[in-house]
Design an enzyme around this catalytic site. Structure first.
Site, mmCIF file in Angstrom:
data_model
loop_
_atom_site.group_PDB
_atom_site.id
_atom_site.type_symbol
_atom_site.label_atom_id
_atom_site.label_comp_id
_atom_site.label_asym_id
_atom_site.label_seq_id
_atom_site.Cartn_x
_atom_site.Cartn_y
_atom_site.Cartn_z
ATOM 1 N N ASN A 31 -13.061 -3.590 4.569
ATOM 2 C CA ASN A 31 -13.726 -2.870 3.481
ATOM 3 C C ASN A 31 -15.239 -2.894 3.675
ATOM 4 O OD1 ASN A 31 -13.339 -5.647 2.801
ATOM 5 N ND2 ASN A 31 -13.612 -5.244 0.624
ATOM 6 N N ILE A 32 -15.835 -1.760 3.372
ATOM 7 C CA ILE A 32 -17.275 -1.543 3.549
ATOM 8 C C ILE A 32 -17.808 -1.011 2.229
ATOM 9 C CG2 ILE A 32 -19.027 -0.287 4.854
ATOM 10 C CD1 ILE A 32 -16.967 -0.109 7.177
ATOM 11 N N GLU A 33 -18.572 -1.867 1.549
ATOM 12 C CA GLU A 33 -19.012 -1.513 0.192
ATOM 13 C C GLU A 33 -20.352 -0.781 0.198
ATOM 14 O OE1 GLU A 33 -18.551 -5.181 -2.067
ATOM 15 O OE2 GLU A 33 -16.383 -4.818 -2.141
ATOM 16 N N CYS A 69 -5.775 4.093 -1.779
ATOM 17 C CA CYS A 69 -5.186 3.804 -0.468
ATOM 18 C C CYS A 69 -3.697 4.141 -0.441
ATOM 19 C CB CYS A 69 -5.417 2.347 -0.089
ATOM 20 S SG CYS A 69 -7.132 2.042 0.380
ATOM 21 N N CYS A 89 -5.047 -0.584 -3.369
ATOM 22 C CA CYS A 89 -5.470 0.200 -4.534
ATOM 23 C C CYS A 89 -4.759 1.547 -4.546
ATOM 24 C CB CYS A 89 -6.987 0.386 -4.542
ATOM 25 S SG CYS A 89 -7.589 1.715 -3.480
ATOM 26 N N CYS A 97 -12.134 1.091 1.529
ATOM 27 C CA CYS A 97 -11.163 0.000 1.656
ATOM 28 C C CYS A 97 -10.747 -0.217 3.111
ATOM 29 C CB CYS A 97 -9.906 0.306 0.846
ATOM 30 S SG CYS A 97 -10.160 0.363 -0.930
ATOM 31 N N GLU A 140 -7.732 -0.550 4.364
ATOM 32 C CA GLU A 140 -6.581 0.256 4.796
ATOM 33 C C GLU A 140 -7.030 1.629 5.290
ATOM 34 O OE1 GLU A 140 -7.068 -1.365 1.999
ATOM 35 O OE2 GLU A 140 -5.195 -1.855 0.948
HETATM 36 O O1 LIG Z 1 -6.121 -3.397 -0.849
HETATM 37 C C1 LIG Z 1 -7.350 -3.458 -1.045
HETATM 38 C C2 LIG Z 1 -7.906 -3.830 -2.273
HETATM 39 C C3 LIG Z 1 -9.289 -3.849 -2.394
HETATM 40 N N1 LIG Z 1 -10.083 -3.533 -1.345
HETATM 41 C C4 LIG Z 1 -11.540 -3.626 -1.449
HETATM 42 C C5 LIG Z 1 -12.259 -2.580 -2.222
HETATM 43 C C6 LIG Z 1 -13.508 -3.315 -2.629
HETATM 44 O O2 LIG Z 1 -14.432 -3.322 -1.542
HETATM 45 C C7 LIG Z 1 -13.041 -4.729 -2.840
HETATM 46 C C8 LIG Z 1 -12.795 -5.087 -4.284
HETATM 47 O O3 LIG Z 1 -11.921 -4.205 -4.871
HETATM 48 O O4 LIG Z 1 -11.839 -4.845 -2.093
HETATM 49 C C9 LIG Z 1 -9.536 -3.169 -0.122
HETATM 50 O O5 LIG Z 1 -10.255 -2.923 0.846
HETATM 51 N N2 LIG Z 1 -8.199 -3.121 -0.021
HETATM 52 ZN ZN LIG Z 2 -7.936 0.920 -1.373
#
Ligand SMILES: O=c1ccn([C@H]2C[C@H](O)[C@@H](CO)O2)c(=O)[nH]1
Ligand SMILES: [Zn+2]
Length: 135
Positions: A44-46, A91, A88, A55, A57
């Site tokens: 995940n890259i915020e 995804c 989520c 996310c 995935e």
């Molecule tokens: O299955 C998941 C659930 C959450 N996130 C990430 C999104 C966000 O960056 C952080 C918190 O929700 O986790 C994912 O990458 N995958």
């Molecule tokens: Zn997701």
């Protein structure tokens, strides 16, 4: 193809370490095995604009797809959760479009696992067949 889920999960854990999560501090890793035998990583890259967050995935599937590796064999996702991580809704929709019956391994760091598929994760999912322009 026989899938080495332990190896795929190990790759997902490695990818997880690369997550960029200054906002949530919640790191997620993913790894997808493709038909050629390659493994693509995702994390995940915020973003300061929160809805822009990507996310793990979608990151992994996009990496594989962009490399021309569009036939997926299995996907592993891992996070530091009490049980297997729950993808989520976005995804779930994304995976359902590209690979509805893809074997998906959800896990946590303690390696509690759940085997599932996008179709199972998104019952009655919205698909292109639902679009008016196909009629
Ligand atoms: O299955 C998941 C659930 C959450 N996130 C990430 C999104 C966000 O960056 C952080 C918190 O929700 O986790 C994912 O990458 N995958
Ligand atoms: Zn997701």
């Amino acid at each position: 193809m026989m899938v080495d889920y332990q190896a795929l999960l190990a790759n997902a854990k490695t990818a997880r370490e690369r997550a960029y999560t200054p906002y949530s501090r919640f790191k997620v890793g993913a790894a997808v095995l493709t038909a050629s035998g390659q493994i693509f990583h995702g994390c995940n890259i915020e973003n300061a604009a929160y809805p822009v967050c990507l996310c793990a995935e979608r990151s992994a599937l996009a990496a594989a797809w962009s490399a021309g590796e569009i036939e997926f064999i299995a996907l592993a996702v891992v996070a530091d959760t009490p049980g297997p991580v729950a993808p989520c809704g976005m995804c779930r929709q994304f995976m359902f479009e590209l690979a509805p019956d893809l074997p998906v391994l959800l896990a946590n760091l303690a390696e509690q696992t759940q085997h599932t598929t996008p179709r199972e994760l998104l019952p009655s999912g919205f698909a292109s067949e639902s679009l008016n322009h196909n009629r």
